[in-house]
Design a protein around this motif. Structure first.
Motif, mmCIF file in Angstrom:
data_model
loop_
_atom_site.group_PDB
_atom_site.id
_atom_site.type_symbol
_atom_site.label_atom_id
_atom_site.label_comp_id
_atom_site.label_asym_id
_atom_site.label_seq_id
_atom_site.Cartn_x
_atom_site.Cartn_y
_atom_site.Cartn_z
ATOM 1 N N SER A 593 1.211 -1.007 -0.290
ATOM 2 C CA SER A 593 -0.036 -0.079 -0.198
ATOM 3 C C SER A 593 0.647 1.143 0.093
ATOM 4 O O SER A 593 2.249 1.491 0.202
ATOM 5 N N PRO A 594 0.834 2.432 -0.799
ATOM 6 C CA PRO A 594 1.246 3.665 -0.649
ATOM 7 C C PRO A 594 1.488 4.543 0.873
ATOM 8 O O PRO A 594 2.455 5.468 0.527
ATOM 9 N N TYR A 595 0.568 3.909 1.635
ATOM 10 C CA TYR A 595 0.943 5.335 3.126
ATOM 11 C C TYR A 595 2.377 5.530 3.755
ATOM 12 O O TYR A 595 3.118 4.422 3.381
ATOM 13 N N LEU A 596 2.588 6.676 3.928
ATOM 14 C CA LEU A 596 3.474 6.729 5.063
ATOM 15 C C LEU A 596 2.823 5.345 6.132
ATOM 16 O O LEU A 596 2.309 5.566 6.526
ATOM 17 N N GLY A 597 4.433 5.589 6.614
ATOM 18 C CA GLY A 597 4.045 4.540 7.896
ATOM 19 C C GLY A 597 3.678 2.862 7.796
ATOM 20 O O GLY A 597 4.433 1.911 8.966
ATOM 21 N N LYS A 598 3.987 2.032 7.041
ATOM 22 C CA LYS A 598 4.389 1.448 6.389
ATOM 23 C C LYS A 598 5.317 0.126 5.816
ATOM 24 O O LYS A 598 5.848 0.901 5.528
ATOM 25 N N LEU A 599 5.352 -0.890 6.412
ATOM 26 C CA LEU A 599 6.626 -1.661 5.800
ATOM 27 C C LEU A 599 6.464 -1.769 4.917
ATOM 28 O O LEU A 599 5.870 -2.309 4.663
ATOM 29 N N VAL A 600 8.069 -1.411 4.194
ATOM 30 C CA VAL A 600 7.784 -1.219 3.285
ATOM 31 C C VAL A 600 9.224 -2.366 2.523
ATOM 32 O O VAL A 600 10.205 -2.401 3.861
ATOM 33 N N PHE A 601 9.526 -3.140 1.316
ATOM 34 C CA PHE A 601 11.218 -3.410 1.619
ATOM 35 C C PHE A 601 11.719 -2.656 1.416
ATOM 36 O O PHE A 601 12.744 -1.373 0.838
ATOM 37 N N GLU A 602 13.178 -2.850 2.245
ATOM 38 C CA GLU A 602 14.311 -1.541 1.985
ATOM 39 C C GLU A 602 16.160 -3.024 1.313
ATOM 40 O O GLU A 602 15.817 -2.122 0.867
ATOM 41 N N LYS A 603 15.798 -4.224 1.858
ATOM 42 C CA LYS A 603 16.851 -4.911 1.342
ATOM 43 C C LYS A 603 17.295 -6.314 1.517
ATOM 44 O O LYS A 603 16.425 -6.418 2.700
ATOM 45 N N GLY A 604 17.438 -6.912 0.504
ATOM 46 C CA GLY A 604 17.086 -8.498 0.785
ATOM 47 C C GLY A 604 18.548 -9.266 0.073
ATOM 48 O O GLY A 604 19.058 -8.367 -1.018
ATOM 49 N N ALA A 605 18.317 -10.710 0.987
ATOM 50 C CA ALA A 605 19.685 -11.178 -0.075
ATOM 51 C C ALA A 605 19.441 -13.114 -0.519
ATOM 52 O O ALA A 605 18.421 -12.757 1.042
ATOM 53 N N PRO A 606 19.156 -13.414 -1.311
ATOM 54 C CA PRO A 606 19.128 -14.542 -1.215
ATOM 55 C C PRO A 606 19.986 -15.529 -0.506
ATOM 56 O O PRO A 606 20.633 -15.220 -0.331
ATOM 57 N N LEU A 607 19.981 -16.939 -0.082
ATOM 58 C CA LEU A 607 20.212 -17.188 1.142
ATOM 59 C C LEU A 607 20.940 -18.896 0.262
ATOM 60 O O LEU A 607 19.934 -19.652 -0.301
ATOM 61 N N THR A 608 22.318 -19.035 0.731
ATOM 62 C CA THR A 608 22.732 -20.192 0.164
ATOM 63 C C THR A 608 22.836 -21.446 2.087
ATOM 64 O O THR A 608 21.670 -20.813 2.729
ATOM 65 N N GLU A 609 21.983 -22.832 1.323
ATOM 66 C CA GLU A 609 22.407 -23.437 2.575
ATOM 67 C C GLU A 609 23.265 -23.698 3.346
ATOM 68 O O GLU A 609 23.268 -23.327 4.176
ATOM 69 N N LYS A 610 24.677 -23.385 2.585
ATOM 70 C CA LYS A 610 25.545 -22.672 3.636
ATOM 71 C C LYS A 610 25.647 -21.190 4.492
ATOM 72 O O LYS A 610 25.745 -21.870 5.747
ATOM 73 N N GLN A 611 24.864 -20.841 4.123
ATOM 74 C CA GLN A 611 24.491 -19.259 5.032
ATOM 75 C C GLN A 611 23.729 -19.979 5.908
ATOM 76 O O GLN A 611 23.392 -19.298 7.026
ATOM 77 N N ILE A 612 21.719 -20.656 5.331
ATOM 78 C CA ILE A 612 21.130 -20.920 6.554
ATOM 79 C C ILE A 612 22.130 -21.832 7.755
ATOM 80 O O ILE A 612 21.524 -22.019 8.961
ATOM 81 N N SER A 613 22.873 -22.819 7.164
ATOM 82 C CA SER A 613 23.718 -23.171 8.335
ATOM 83 C C SER A 613 24.058 -22.977 9.102
ATOM 84 O O SER A 613 24.183 -22.981 10.541
ATOM 85 N N THR A 614 24.696 -21.109 8.522
ATOM 86 C CA THR A 614 25.615 -20.648 9.198
ATOM 87 C C THR A 614 24.455 -20.327 10.647
ATOM 88 O O THR A 614 24.937 -19.889 11.637
ATOM 89 N N LEU A 615 24.011 -19.483 9.916
ATOM 90 C CA LEU A 615 23.065 -18.628 10.504
ATOM 91 C C LEU A 615 22.328 -19.312 12.055
ATOM 92 O O LEU A 615 22.002 -19.100 12.975
ATOM 93 N N ALA A 616 21.933 -20.794 11.205
ATOM 94 C CA ALA A 616 20.725 -22.007 12.657
ATOM 95 C C ALA A 616 22.087 -22.152 14.019
ATOM 96 O O ALA A 616 21.285 -21.912 14.891
ATOM 97 N N SER A 617 23.491 -21.780 13.312
ATOM 98 C CA SER A 617 24.446 -23.092 14.524
ATOM 99 C C SER A 617 24.509 -21.447 14.981
ATOM 100 O O SER A 617 25.411 -20.986 16.917
ATOM 101 N N ALA A 618 24.269 -20.026 14.680
ATOM 102 C CA ALA A 618 24.848 -19.149 15.732
ATOM 103 C C ALA A 618 24.607 -18.566 17.038
ATOM 104 O O ALA A 618 23.718 -19.019 16.987
#
Length: 642
Positions: A593-618
Motif C-alpha cells: 500500500s502507498p501510505y506512509l508508515g507502512k513496512l516496505v522492502f528495504e533490502k534483501g539477499a538470497p540464502l544459500t544452504e551453507k548460509q542457512i546452516s551458519t545462521l542456525a549455528s549462531a
C-alpha cells in the motif's frame, strides 16, 4: 520576476532580456544519474493512512496560501523603508550583450526562487532558474551594486530566511580575494585543515568589505562559508546571506550536514554545471517546501515550522508596508520550548529510546526459507509527526490521582510514571522485543513513558501491546500538558507533499533531502544546545520526539503481529522501526500500500544452504548480526534509519 527583467537595460544593451541560462534545455529533467523510485514508493497526495480515534487537528491539513507565503519575523526585522539605492553602471557589471554563449545557456529550473536568490560564478550572475543577469562580479563594489539593484526592484526578498547570494566555484572566490588553497597548508587531519582554512578566510573577508560597509552593510557573526549581512534602512532592516559554496566542506565532512549541497549524489563538475544544479535545488525548495534552503536540513525544517507559526500570528507584508490578516489565529502557535519537566527518578538518556534487539534463530524460523529481508517503515517519523497529538504550554504536575487522569475518555498528553512488570511474568510473544525498551525480562522497572506508550502497554497483545491494565502499571505520578493537538500536522503535510513530488518525478536528490529534513529535525528536538538563539528555543521539544519514537515503534509492533498471524514468520532483529526476517518464497512481508508508515522492502539477499546452516549455528546475537550484515551487504547508516 518581470520587474527585474524589465530593467536589464541598466546592465547593458536594452534589447537584451533574461533569456539566457545555465544549461542546455535538453537537461531540464532530474539530475543525471537519478533513478525513479520503485512503484511501491509512489506516494499519493493523501499518504498517511487514516486511523480511528485520532485527536482533532490543530489546524486543517491543507495549508492556505497565506501560510505558504508568510515569513518568520527573524527573516526581516521591520519593513523596507523604500529608500533609493545605487544602481550598477556599465563599469560596475559587464554588459549582458558581451557575455559569451558558454556563459548563457538556456533555462534549467522553475522561476519560484528568482525573487529570493542569485547565483554568481566566474562567468556571470544568474537567477536560480538559470536566467542570465550580467557579467562576472569580480570585486566587492560590483557585488554591492548588484545586491542593491536587485533589492531596489523587490528582488532578494526573504522566503523563510534571509535572501541568498550563492558564490559557486573557486573562480569567483579568487576574483574577490577569498580563495584559500587548502593544499598549500600544513595539516595532519581533515578537521585541522577545516579550522586552518576558516581561520585564514575570515580576515580576508573582513578586510575586503570596505565598499559594503560604506553603504551601511554590517557583517553579523564570524564570516565563513556563509556571510550574514544586515543594513538598517528607514524603519526596517535588510538582510542577505552570501553563501560560499566552495567552502561547504570546511564546515563538515558529513554530506548530511550541508543542506542541499549534501543532498543525493555529488554535484556535477564545473562551476556552470554546479551552479545549474544548485539553482535547480534552490528553486525546488522554494516551490515545494515554501522556504529557501537553510545551511542544514535541520535549519530548513525549523524555517518551515516558523513560517507556519508566523502565518498564524498574522503578519505584515514584507517590503510593501501592507498589513495582512490572512491566517490570523489559525491553529496553535508554538513559541516556547518544551523541555522535559523535573521527573522523580530522572531518566538517563531518552524517555523513549530506539529499539535495539535481536534473538537467535530456531528450526521453526529456518523451515522453508530462501532469503533474508529487512523491511522498514516508509517515512515513519513523518507519518507520526503528521498524525500524532502533541502537548504545549506549562505542564501540570499530578502528584496525586495520576491514575484517574489516565482513565479519562481520551488520555491526556503527558508523561506517566509507571512500574513495568518483568517481561517473563506476563504472556508476551517470545519472538518479539519487549513492548517498551525500558522493560526487562527478569525484573520490574519504574520509569516514565509517554501517553503513546501508556496506551500501547494497555492495548491487546494481538495489536502489538502488552495487554496490561492500568492497575498493573501502578501509575502514581504524571505531568500533563494543558493543550494538545496535531501541532506538527501542517509542517508534516508540506513535507509529505514535497516528498510525493520528488517520488513521482524520480528526483532522488530532493527526496533524500526531504528525508534529511524531517529525520534530522526530529532528532535534534532532543538537544537544547541546538536551539540556543532566543528566537529558536521553541524547537527544543524532547517530549515531542519521544512521542514520535514511541508511535513509530508501536506501529512496527502492530504490523509484526499482523504478519505473524498471516505468514507465521517472526522478526529476529529490530532496530528502531525496521525489522529483519528470514522468509520463504511465498512469504509476502512488505506492504504494497502507498501510505506512509507502512513496512516496505528495504533490502534483501538470497540464502544459500551453507548460509542457512551458519545462521542456525549462531548462538550469540552479536555473531548473528555480523553474519546478517555480511549477507545483506552491510547495515544502513544509523542516520538513514527512522
Amino acid at each position: 520576476m518581470s520587474e527585474v527583467e524589465g530593467q536589464l537595460s541598466l546592465f547593458g544593451d536594452a534589447d537584451e532580456s533574461v533569456d539566457g541560462g545555465l544549461v542546455d534545455p535538453a537537461t531540464t529533467g532530474p539530475a543525471s544519474g537519478e533513478a525513479a523510485d520503485t512503484a511501491d514508493d509512489r506516494t499519493p497526495a493523501s499518504s498517511v493512512e487514516p486511523e480511528a480515534d485520532q485527536d482533532p487537528p490543530v489546524a486543517d491539513a491543507e495549508e492556505t496560501a497565506a501560510e505558504l507565503a508568510a515569513e518568520p519575523a527573524s527573516a526581516v526585522e521591520g519593513v523596507d523603508g523604500g529608500a533609493d539605492v545605487a544602481e550598477p553602471s556599465g563599469e560596475d557589471v559587464e554588459p549582458t550583450a558581451e557575455a559569451s554563449e558558454e556563459a548563457r545557456p538556456a533555462l534549467r529550473a522553475s522561476t519560484a526562487a528568482d525573487d529570493h536568490a542569485m547565483i554568481l560564478t566566474d562567468t556571470g550572475s544568474y537567477l536560480p532558474s538559470g536566467a542570465y543577469l550580467a557579467g562576472p562580479v569580480d570585486d566587492i563594489n560590483k557585488l554591492t551594486r548588484l545586491i542593491d539593484w536587485m533589492m531596489n526592484r523587490k528582488g532578494l526578498v526573504p522566503k523563510g530566511s534571509a535572501p541568498q547570494v550563492w558564490l559557486v566555484g573557486t573562480g569567483i572566490l579568487e576574483s574577490l580575494g577569498w580563495y584559500v588553497a587548502a593544499d598549500e597548508l600544513e595539516f595532519e587531519t581533515p578537521a585541522e585543515a577545516r579550522a586552518m582554512v576558516l581561520a585564514e578566510l575570515a580576515p580576508r573577508i573582513q578586510n575586503s568589505m570596505a565598499p559594503l560597509m560604506s553603504q551601511g552593510w554590517e557583517i553579523r557573526g564570524e564570516p565563513g562559508d556563509r556571510i550574514h549581512l544586515t543594513r538598517n534602512l528607514g524603519n526596517g532592516r535588510r538582510m542577505v546571506d552570501l553563501i560560499l559554496e566552495g567552502y561547504a566542506w570546511a564546515i563538515s565532512s558529513r554530506a548530511k550536514d550541508l543542506g542541499i549541497l549534501g543532498a543525493g549524489d555529488d554535484l556535477p563538475e564545473g562551476s556552470m554545471a554546479e551552479a545549474a544544479e544548485i539553482g535547480r535545488r534552490i528553486a525546488w525548495s522554494v516551490e515545494h517546501l515554501g522556504v529557501l534552503p537553510g545551511p542544514t536540513a535541520t535549519r530548513t525544517a525549523a524555517d518551515i515550522f516558523d513560517q507556519i507559526m508566523q502565518s498564524r500570528r498574522g503578519s505584515t507584508s514584507r517590503g510593501r508596508g501592507k498589513s495582512s490578516d490572512a491566517g490570523k489565529t489559525r491553529g496553535a502557535v508554538i513559541d516556547t520550548a518544551g523541555p522535559v519537566p523535573m521527573l522523580d527518578g530522572q531518566l538517563h538518556g531518552e524517555i523513549e529510546p530506539r529499539t535495539w534487539w535481536a534473538r537467535t534463530l530456531d528450526a521453526d524460523d529456518l523451515a522453508g526459507v530462501d532469503r533474508v529481508i529487512s523491511i522498514d517503515q516508509r517515512a515513519s517519523y513523518l507519518a507520526s509527526a503528521g498524525s500524532d497529538s502533541f502537548g504545549w504550554g506549562r505542564p501540570d504536575h499530578v502528584a496525586i490521582g495520576a491514575d484517574r487522569r489516565a482513565r479519562e475518555e481520551k488520555t491526556p498528553y503527558g508523561l506517566w510514571r509507571v512500574t513495568l512488570p518483568a517481561g517473563n511474568s506476563i504472556a508476551l510473544p517470545e519472538k518479539l522485543p519487549l513492548p517498551h525498551p525500558h522493560m526487562k525480562y527478569d525484573s520490574i522497572v519504574t520509569t516514565w513513558v509517554t501517553s503513546v506508550s501508556l496506551e500501547a502497554l494497555t492495548s491487546p497483545v494481538a495489536d502489538g501491546g502488552a495487554g496490561l491494565d492500568l492497575d498493573d502499571l501502578e501509575l502514581d505520578e504524571a505531568w500533563v500538558w494543558p493543550n494538545q493537538g496535531r501541532a506538527l500536522e501542517a509542517w508534516a503535510t508540506r513535507l509529505r507533499k514535497a516528498r510525493a513530488v520528488a517520488v513521482e518525478s524520480g528526483d532522488t536528490v530532493m527526496k533524500g533531502h526531504v528525508g534529511n529534513i524531517y529525520k534530522r529535525y526530529i532528532g535534534r528536538m532532543l538537544n537544547p544546545d541546538q536551539w540556543q538563539a532566543s528566537n529558536k528555543q521553541h524547537h527544543h521539544q524532547p517530549v515531542w520526539r519521544a512521542t514520535i519514537m514511541a508511535s513509530s515503534r508501536q506501529r512496527s509492533r502492530r504490523a509484526a503481529m499482523a504478519l505473524a498471524d498471516k505468514t507465521g514468520r517472526w522478526p529476529f532483529q529490530a532496530f528502531a522501526d525496521a525489522l529483519t526476517y528470514v522468509a520463504g518464497p511465498d512469504d509476502e512481508l512488505a506492504d504494497m500500500s502507498p501510505y506512509l508508515g507502512k513496512l516496505v522492502f528495504e533490502k534483501g539477499a538470497p540464502l544459500t544452504e551453507k548460509q542457512i546452516s551458519t545462521l542456525a549455528s549462531a548462538s550469540d546475537v552479536n555473531v548473528l548480526r555480523t553474519l546478517v550484515g555480511e549477507i545483506l551487504g552491510g547495515d544502513i547508516d544509523e542516520d538513514e534509519r527512522e
